[in-house]
Design an enzyme around this catalytic site. Sequence first.
Site, PDB file in Angstrom:
ATOM      1  N   ASP A 103       0.855  -1.186   0.000  1.00 13.80           N
ATOM      2  CA  ASP A 103       0.000   0.000   0.000  1.00 13.80           C
ATOM      3  C   ASP A 103       0.896   1.242   0.000  1.00 13.80           C
ATOM      4  O   ASP A 103       1.694   1.424   0.918  1.00 13.80           O
ATOM      5  CB  ASP A 103      -0.863  -0.039   1.283  1.00 13.80           C
ATOM      6  CG  ASP A 103      -2.168   0.713   1.140  1.00 13.80           C
ATOM      7  OD1 ASP A 103      -2.161   1.787   0.522  1.00 13.80           O
ATOM      8  OD2 ASP A 103      -3.192   0.226   1.667  1.00 13.80           O
ATOM      9  N   ASP A 208      -3.029   4.817  -2.176  1.00  9.88           N
ATOM     10  CA  ASP A 208      -3.992   5.479  -1.304  1.00  9.88           C
ATOM     11  C   ASP A 208      -4.363   6.870  -1.834  1.00  9.88           C
ATOM     12  O   ASP A 208      -3.500   7.616  -2.289  1.00  9.88           O
ATOM     13  CB  ASP A 208      -3.345   5.610   0.083  1.00  9.88           C
ATOM     14  CG  ASP A 208      -4.323   6.016   1.169  1.00  9.88           C
ATOM     15  OD1 ASP A 208      -5.323   5.310   1.338  1.00  9.88           O
ATOM     16  OD2 ASP A 208      -4.079   7.035   1.842  1.00  9.88           O
ATOM     17  N   HIS A 323     -11.355  -2.021   4.529  1.00  9.65           N
ATOM     18  CA  HIS A 323     -11.088  -1.609   5.915  1.00  9.65           C
ATOM     19  C   HIS A 323     -11.713  -0.265   6.277  1.00  9.65           C
ATOM     20  O   HIS A 323     -11.546   0.196   7.401  1.00  9.65           O
ATOM     21  CB  HIS A 323      -9.579  -1.559   6.133  1.00  9.65           C
ATOM     22  CG  HIS A 323      -8.902  -0.516   5.284  1.00  9.65           C
ATOM     23  ND1 HIS A 323      -8.906  -0.569   3.904  1.00  9.65           N
ATOM     24  CD2 HIS A 323      -8.258   0.616   5.617  1.00  9.65           C
ATOM     25  CE1 HIS A 323      -8.276   0.487   3.439  1.00  9.65           C
ATOM     26  NE2 HIS A 323      -7.866   1.224   4.444  1.00  9.65           N
ATOM     27  N   ASP A 324     -12.381   0.374   5.317  1.00 11.72           N
ATOM     28  CA  ASP A 324     -13.009   1.671   5.600  1.00 11.72           C
ATOM     29  C   ASP A 324     -14.533   1.577   5.675  1.00 11.72           C
ATOM     30  O   ASP A 324     -15.192   2.563   6.004  1.00 11.72           O
ATOM     31  CB  ASP A 324     -12.661   2.678   4.494  1.00 11.72           C
ATOM     32  CG  ASP A 324     -11.188   3.038   4.466  1.00 11.72           C
ATOM     33  OD1 ASP A 324     -10.537   2.971   5.528  1.00 11.72           O
ATOM     34  OD2 ASP A 324     -10.685   3.378   3.375  1.00 11.72           O
TER      35      ASP A 324
HETATM   36  O1  ISL Z   1     -12.994  10.993   0.967  1.00 11.80           O
HETATM   37  C1  ISL Z   1     -13.644   9.992   1.026  1.00 11.80           C
HETATM   38  C2  ISL Z   1     -15.079  10.053   0.800  1.00 11.80           C
HETATM   39  O2  ISL Z   1     -15.460  11.363   0.605  1.00 11.80           O
HETATM   40  C3  ISL Z   1     -13.043   8.713   1.411  1.00 11.80           C
HETATM   41  O3  ISL Z   1     -13.599   7.660   0.720  1.00 11.80           O
HETATM   42  C4  ISL Z   1     -11.544   8.712   1.203  1.00 11.80           C
HETATM   43  O4  ISL Z   1     -11.220   8.537  -0.130  1.00 11.80           O
HETATM   44  C5  ISL Z   1     -10.992   7.638   2.021  1.00 11.80           C
HETATM   45  O5  ISL Z   1     -11.277   7.913   3.368  1.00 11.80           O
HETATM   46  C6  ISL Z   1      -9.502   7.476   1.838  1.00 11.80           C
HETATM   47  O6  ISL Z   1      -9.127   6.340   2.555  1.00 11.80           O
HETATM   48  C7  ISL Z   1      -7.782   5.974   2.538  1.00 11.80           C
HETATM   49  O7  ISL Z   1      -6.958   6.994   3.038  1.00 11.80           O
HETATM   50  C8  ISL Z   1      -7.150   7.339   4.403  1.00 11.80           C
HETATM   51  C9  ISL Z   1      -7.126   6.115   5.313  1.00 11.80           C
HETATM   52  O8  ISL Z   1      -7.531   6.479   6.596  1.00 11.80           O
HETATM   53  C10 ISL Z   1      -8.019   5.025   4.775  1.00 11.80           C
HETATM   54  O9  ISL Z   1      -7.939   3.896   5.596  1.00 11.80           O
HETATM   55  C11 ISL Z   1      -7.589   4.734   3.381  1.00 11.80           C
HETATM   56  O10 ISL Z   1      -8.276   3.664   2.793  1.00 11.80           O
HETATM   57  C12 ISL Z   1      -6.044   8.281   4.754  1.00 11.80           C
HETATM   58  O11 ISL Z   1      -4.811   7.736   4.393  1.00 11.80           O
END
Ligand code: ISL
Length: 516
Positions: A103, A208, A323-324
């Site tokens: 990642d 990311d 994971h989100d």
């Molecule tokens: O901004 C978003 C929706 O409006 C989110 O989907 C965003 O793209 C997302 O939160 C990004 O996630 C990634 O980067 C983050 C991290 O916390 C997440 O786990 C990762 O998947 C910051 O690095």
Amino acid sequence: MRGSWWREGVFYQIYPRSFQDSNGDGVGDLAGITRRLDHLNDGTPASLGIDAIWISPFYRSPMKDFGYDVSDYRDIDPTFGTLGDFDRLLEEAHRRGIRVLVDLVPNHTSDQHPWFVESRSSRDNPKRNWYVWADPRRGGPPNNWRAVFGAREKRSAWTLDPATGQYYLHHFLPEQPDLNWWNEEVRRAIDDVMRFWLDRGVDGFRIDVAHSLVKDQRLRDNPRLFAKRRPRHNWELDEVHEIHRRWRRVLDEYDDRMAVAEVSSRKLANLVRYYGNDDELQMPFNFNFLRQPWSAERFRAVVEEWERLLPHHAWPDYTLSNHDRSRAASRYGPRRARVAALMLLTLRGTPFIYYGEEIGMTDVTIPPERIVDVDGRDGERTPMQWDATPNAGFSTGRPWLPMAPDAQRVNVAAQRDDPGSLFSFYRRLIRLRHGSPALRSGSYRTLPAPRGVFAYVREAEGGRYGVGLNFTDRARRVGFARPARLVLSTSTDREGSAELGEFDLAPNEGVLAQLS
Ligand code: ISL
């Protein structure tokens, strides 16, 4: 063939804190992943049979965002092990034919990264311009941009650094300052980080926040109407594509490597632009399944639009959980999650499975005193459930997040020898996919179907499969319009064939049939 591994393979996401702990500190680590590789693919039908893993960040990090705040891109955080552990993991994975994506987090670093420590030290530090600094406006932040975390509180994306009297930009936590992607030195530094891992032998990257890197140079306010949906000036600027092309050139310095970009475009018409002219990253994630309610028409619409928009060189991908987001088994329930799995693994496109999805892991309600994530995501990140021993075999210590209450019952060991289990279903499905050119790489065509049913045909030279998915709580009939032999059903060990190619589907049942 070059590129066939990621087009035809099945991917599996590992959240390293939660897969397997090997030293009893309650947090998963790289040696733990190595120990569990046989679950993923040991070359026999006993294992899941996946082809590639994507491991969420394991770099040195103060862990404010559990690794998405990187303080050294070229080293492993001691929680996860050492570079030696990583090399062993890579070697053991490759020995089993499993490719490895790491990642890459290039939008921001940790505020503890030496680059930022230097950058904030003075206004004329040579690294000042590696991050986005701006003077206050009317005594407050430079503009109205908002951070992703704390969106409900409308938190600003800017934090004042009193030492130098300027604000710095951070799309996420204040401890995650955004790099300045207009700066050629930053671009070169990240190219070198990529080469560092490619030289070590990784097969590619999950990148990311790949849509957001570049921000408006004039730092203009976002129009209010846009504020909620797609911010205009700090999200998906055209210049992002230039960076993706640059990364593609770095990947192409090596043999057969790839990257998948995290792009959170809601509109598929925007998402498709990330394929470029086959000169950007190989795939952007298509997250649209994560946003659909349980409706055949909605899922069908996503697939059809995607199939229509994709240029011939572009290869689709799909994902149900990560994971989100809340896990698929929690969003839909166990019976429907099986139908969703059948869909994911029979569509045209690379499937991404989230760890635990293969045994039906669900979100866990976290007691307030054990919440550790800044954005409410702990529930979908609980430790993998391996067996009925204490902590489900994940750790001999106290797990960093609580184990699921049903872990003693829902686990790999309990499902391994049960032919009716979800794990067995995944294993059979993945093997079927691997064994069939039609399912792996064949064409896609929607079939007419009654309301609430999503049906399609996958076809390649020498083979043809029909899929019928009943999204309703009523019985439905699906017709494939030619003689069909049932290969797999989500319901029971149902078998049979249909001369006229018609099958009665139970409520929320999906079937896979071989068509003549
Ligand atoms: O901004 C978003 C929706 O409006 C989110 O989907 C965003 O793209 C997302 O939160 C990004 O996630 C990634 O980067 C983050 C991290 O916390 C997440 O786990 C990762 O998947 C910051 O690095």
